[in-house]
Scaffold this motif. Structure first.
Motif, PDB file in Angstrom:
ATOM      1  N   LEU A  13       0.820  -1.213   0.000  1.00 53.38           N
ATOM      2  CA  LEU A  13       0.000   0.000   0.000  1.00 53.38           C
ATOM      3  C   LEU A  13       0.858   1.270   0.000  1.00 53.38           C
ATOM      4  O   LEU A  13       0.515   2.271  -0.643  1.00 53.38           O
ATOM      5  CB  LEU A  13      -0.918   0.007   1.226  1.00 53.38           C
ATOM      6  N   LEU A  14       1.962   1.225   0.705  1.00 55.95           N
ATOM      7  CA  LEU A  14       2.787   2.433   0.857  1.00 55.95           C
ATOM      8  C   LEU A  14       3.767   2.642  -0.296  1.00 55.95           C
ATOM      9  O   LEU A  14       4.350   3.733  -0.414  1.00 55.95           O
ATOM     10  CB  LEU A  14       3.575   2.365   2.170  1.00 55.95           C
ATOM     11  N   ALA A  15       3.935   1.648  -1.146  1.00 51.06           N
ATOM     12  CA  ALA A  15       4.910   1.754  -2.244  1.00 51.06           C
ATOM     13  C   ALA A  15       4.579   2.947  -3.138  1.00 51.06           C
ATOM     14  O   ALA A  15       3.491   3.034  -3.712  1.00 51.06           O
ATOM     15  CB  ALA A  15       4.913   0.467  -3.061  1.00 51.06           C
ATOM     16  N   GLY A  16       5.531   3.866  -3.232  1.00 49.27           N
ATOM     17  CA  GLY A  16       5.369   5.033  -4.095  1.00 49.27           C
ATOM     18  C   GLY A  16       4.424   6.093  -3.576  1.00 49.27           C
ATOM     19  O   GLY A  16       4.181   7.101  -4.253  1.00 49.27           O
ATOM     20  N   LEU A  17       3.882   5.912  -2.373  1.00 48.64           N
ATOM     21  CA  LEU A  17       2.923   6.881  -1.833  1.00 48.64           C
ATOM     22  C   LEU A  17       3.636   8.160  -1.406  1.00 48.64           C
ATOM     23  O   LEU A  17       4.689   8.116  -0.771  1.00 48.64           O
ATOM     24  CB  LEU A  17       2.193   6.256  -0.645  1.00 48.64           C
ATOM     25  N   ARG A  18       3.070   9.295  -1.743  1.00 49.51           N
ATOM     26  CA  ARG A  18       3.657  10.593  -1.428  1.00 49.51           C
ATOM     27  C   ARG A  18       2.622  11.472  -0.732  1.00 49.51           C
ATOM     28  O   ARG A  18       1.417  11.274  -0.920  1.00 49.51           O
ATOM     29  CB  ARG A  18       4.137  11.299  -2.697  1.00 49.51           C
ATOM     30  N   PRO A  19       3.082  12.472   0.030  1.00 52.08           N
ATOM     31  CA  PRO A  19       2.123  13.410   0.615  1.00 52.08           C
ATOM     32  C   PRO A  19       1.319  14.123  -0.470  1.00 52.08           C
ATOM     33  O   PRO A  19       1.787  14.296  -1.595  1.00 52.08           O
ATOM     34  CB  PRO A  19       3.014  14.395   1.379  1.00 52.08           C
ATOM     35  N   LEU A  20       0.114  14.522  -0.113  1.00 53.96           N
ATOM     36  CA  LEU A  20      -0.757  15.226  -1.046  1.00 53.96           C
ATOM     37  C   LEU A  20      -0.292  16.666  -1.218  1.00 53.96           C
ATOM     38  O   LEU A  20       0.738  17.078  -0.670  1.00 53.96           O
ATOM     39  CB  LEU A  20      -2.198  15.174  -0.529  1.00 53.96           C
ATOM     40  N   GLY A  21      -1.052  17.458  -1.956  1.00 54.48           N
ATOM     41  CA  GLY A  21      -0.674  18.835  -2.238  1.00 54.48           C
ATOM     42  C   GLY A  21      -0.598  19.712  -1.001  1.00 54.48           C
ATOM     43  O   GLY A  21      -1.037  19.333   0.093  1.00 54.48           O
ATOM     44  N   ARG A  22      -0.061  20.905  -1.188  1.00 51.06           N
ATOM     45  CA  ARG A  22       0.119  21.857  -0.093  1.00 51.06           C
ATOM     46  C   ARG A  22      -0.936  22.952  -0.179  1.00 51.06           C
ATOM     47  O   ARG A  22      -1.325  23.367  -1.259  1.00 51.06           O
ATOM     48  CB  ARG A  22       1.513  22.489  -0.164  1.00 51.06           C
ATOM     49  N   ILE A  23      -1.370  23.418   0.982  1.00 57.74           N
ATOM     50  CA  ILE A  23      -2.306  24.540   1.048  1.00 57.74           C
ATOM     51  C   ILE A  23      -1.897  25.448   2.200  1.00 57.74           C
ATOM     52  O   ILE A  23      -1.184  25.026   3.114  1.00 57.74           O
ATOM     53  CB  ILE A  23      -3.762  24.082   1.251  1.00 57.74           C
ATOM     54  N   LYS A  24      -2.342  26.696   2.144  1.00 58.40           N
ATOM     55  CA  LYS A  24      -2.127  27.625   3.246  1.00 58.40           C
ATOM     56  C   LYS A  24      -3.382  27.656   4.110  1.00 58.40           C
ATOM     57  O   LYS A  24      -4.499  27.684   3.593  1.00 58.40           O
ATOM     58  CB  LYS A  24      -1.805  29.026   2.722  1.00 58.40           C
ATOM     59  N   VAL A  25      -3.187  27.621   5.421  1.00 65.72           N
ATOM     60  CA  VAL A  25      -4.311  27.717   6.350  1.00 65.72           C
ATOM     61  C   VAL A  25      -4.021  28.806   7.368  1.00 65.72           C
ATOM     62  O   VAL A  25      -2.866  29.092   7.692  1.00 65.72           O
ATOM     63  CB  VAL A  25      -4.577  26.382   7.078  1.00 65.72           C
ATOM     64  N   ARG A  26      -5.092  29.408   7.874  1.00 63.29           N
ATOM     65  CA  ARG A  26      -4.940  30.401   8.927  1.00 63.29           C
ATOM     66  C   ARG A  26      -4.565  29.713  10.230  1.00 63.29           C
ATOM     67  O   ARG A  26      -4.834  28.518  10.415  1.00 63.29           O
ATOM     68  CB  ARG A  26      -6.234  31.202   9.073  1.00 63.29           C
ATOM     69  N   LEU A  27      -3.950  30.460  11.118  1.00 61.88           N
ATOM     70  CA  LEU A  27      -3.417  29.875  12.345  1.00 61.88           C
ATOM     71  C   LEU A  27      -4.510  29.184  13.167  1.00 61.88           C
ATOM     72  O   LEU A  27      -4.271  28.134  13.771  1.00 61.88           O
ATOM     73  CB  LEU A  27      -2.741  30.975  13.181  1.00 61.88           C
ATOM     74  N   GLU A  28      -5.715  29.753  13.178  1.00 59.66           N
ATOM     75  CA  GLU A  28      -6.785  29.147  13.964  1.00 59.66           C
ATOM     76  C   GLU A  28      -7.291  27.841  13.363  1.00 59.66           C
ATOM     77  O   GLU A  28      -8.059  27.110  14.001  1.00 59.66           O
ATOM     78  CB  GLU A  28      -7.958  30.120  14.147  1.00 59.66           C
ATOM     79  N   GLU A  29      -6.869  27.516  12.145  1.00 56.06           N
ATOM     80  CA  GLU A  29      -7.244  26.260  11.501  1.00 56.06           C
ATOM     81  C   GLU A  29      -6.083  25.270  11.451  1.00 56.06           C
ATOM     82  O   GLU A  29      -6.189  24.210  10.825  1.00 56.06           O
ATOM     83  CB  GLU A  29      -7.713  26.534  10.067  1.00 56.06           C
ATOM     84  N   ALA A  30      -4.973  25.606  12.101  1.00 60.37           N
ATOM     85  CA  ALA A  30      -3.738  24.838  11.932  1.00 60.37           C
ATOM     86  C   ALA A  30      -3.585  23.682  12.908  1.00 60.37           C
ATOM     87  O   ALA A  30      -2.753  22.802  12.689  1.00 60.37           O
ATOM     88  CB  ALA A  30      -2.529  25.764  12.073  1.00 60.37           C
TER      89      ALA A  30
END
Length: 407
Positions: A13-30
């Protein structure tokens, strides 16, 4: 396909798996999110030299002092947040409060209670000034210093640090979207009709949908609910296609057993998935299915609630962590049994258990086993991992996998 071990299935399952895309979030949502890039300090902290106590900021002491008393003349007062411009010269001092910016020329700060005597604008000490009770600008954080590494899971402490340095938003990995469905003609939604009437029918409430949705969210995922699916191949294939289109991971429960009414493998294949495995060498959860469709995974867990939940922790949690940028597997260690395991099993077996810390050492208790297993996970915070044929007695050490915090 030959049955795979848990480790082999996890690796597939983990073979070749990578983190998803990046997004910016406000501090209160972090809170609970994972940093996608290192964070560097935009400036020093503290941003200015400041007092750590209510007291007096001292300039250089008078060279003409007799050595038994040190006398300073007050030239002003500085409160927290004040921008009053005061410069301290030899033999002068300023009253300061905790957090106040120190006047130019400050060599030391003394708390109010350390003053020997105060007469009007004169402060008398019986010891020379030293460098205590003050914090220099940049003493804790230097400008440009890496304060948080990529992959850090953001909690209250990290949020406090980021806010103190002026960050309003940060870059994190996107949370995995998990398309979740459960299958079976016998399943009904909880609350569908009167309970007394319901139990007279050949049906059961579908608990997996709710249990796994809660587990997905606990490990950083977002649920796209596909609902309860009938044992109809065409309906399940259509749900798979929708799940692959809308989600990052497709998660089914039920229909993995291989009987005439178990369609998970066929549904995954019909939706374009290439099967990775259809059986595991483990109990509970022997019947499990997984497939890969392009860069997306499809995982089919057993319909029995305790088996579905066991495999969720063993297989799905590592996938969610990898997709969300988190590192490491669930914590595992050895701990002595507080109660013997009832009997050996032919296959590698995972038992629901509860771990407690008593007198500075961990103890693990296997939880009662029930034929249907619906109560098996109640109160559990761990799994016991036993090899084939093992039936350890009270006091023997076993491998424990933590699934939640020890209270």
């Amino acid at each position: 396909m030959a049955p795979l071990s848990v480790e082999e299935a996890r690796a597939a399952l983990l073979a070749g798996l990578r983190p998803l895309g990046r997004i910016k979030v406000r501090l209160e949502e972090a809170n609970g999110r994972v940093l996608a890039e290192a964070v560097r300090a935009p400036g020093p902290y503290p941003p200015f030299s400041r007092s750590l106590v209510d007291g007096y900021a001292l300039g250089p002491h008078d060279a003409n002092s007799d050595g038994s008393s040190f006398i300073y003349r007050l030239v002003g007062t500085v409160t927290a947040g004040s921008t009053t411009a005061i410069a301290l010269k030899e033999g002068t001092a300023a009253a300061v409060f905790t957090g106040a910016r120190l006047p130019e020329g400050t060599v030391a700060v003394v708390p109010v209670e350390a003053v020997k005597e105060r007469q009007g604008e004169i402060v008398v000490l019986d010891f020379p000034a030293s460098g205590r009770y003050l914090e220099q600008s940049g003493e804790e954080v230097k400008p440009g210093e890496e304060i948080l590494a990529a992959g850090t899971v953001i909690g209250p402490g990290e949020i406090s640090l980021l806010a103190a340095l002026g960050f309003r938003e940060i870059t994190v990995y996107r949370r995995p979207r998990v398309a979740l469905a459960t299958t079976g003609n016998e399943l009904r939604e909880p609350g569908n009709g009167r309970v007394a009437d319901f139990f007279d029918r050949a049906a059961i409430y579908g608990s997996n949908l709710y249990a796994l949705a809660a587990a997905v969210e606990a490990y950083g995922g977002q649920v796209i609910c596909l609902g309860i699916l009938k044992d109809v191949l065409e309906e399940q294939v259509a749900a798979c296609r929708r799940g692959l289109e809308e989600g990052d991971l497709l998660l089914f429960t039920g229909g993995a057993g291989g009987s005439a009414f178990d369609f998970t493998s066929a549904a995954f294949s019909g939706a374009g998935g290439e099967l990775l495995f259809t059986e595991l060498a483990v109990r509970p959860g022997k019947r499990a299915v997984a497939a890969r469709a392009g860069n997306k995974l499809m995982i089919g867990l057993p319909g029995t609630p305790p088996a579905a939940q066991v495999l969720f922790y063993l297989l799905v949690v590592p996938v969610l962590k990898a997709m969300g940028g988190r590192q490491g597997a669930l914590s595992a260690f050895l701990a002595p049994l507080k109660k013997a395991v009832d009997r050996p099993r032919a296959e590698r077996t995972f038992y629901w258990a509860r771990v407690e810390c008593r007198g500075g050492r961990f103890e693990v208790t296997p939880l009662p086993r029930y034929p249907g297993g619906i109560r098996a996970a109640v109160g559990a915070n761990a799994l016991i991992d036993l090899p084939p044929g093992a039936a350890p007695k009270e006091g023997e050490e076993v491998t424990v996998i933590m699934i939640s915090d020890i209270e």
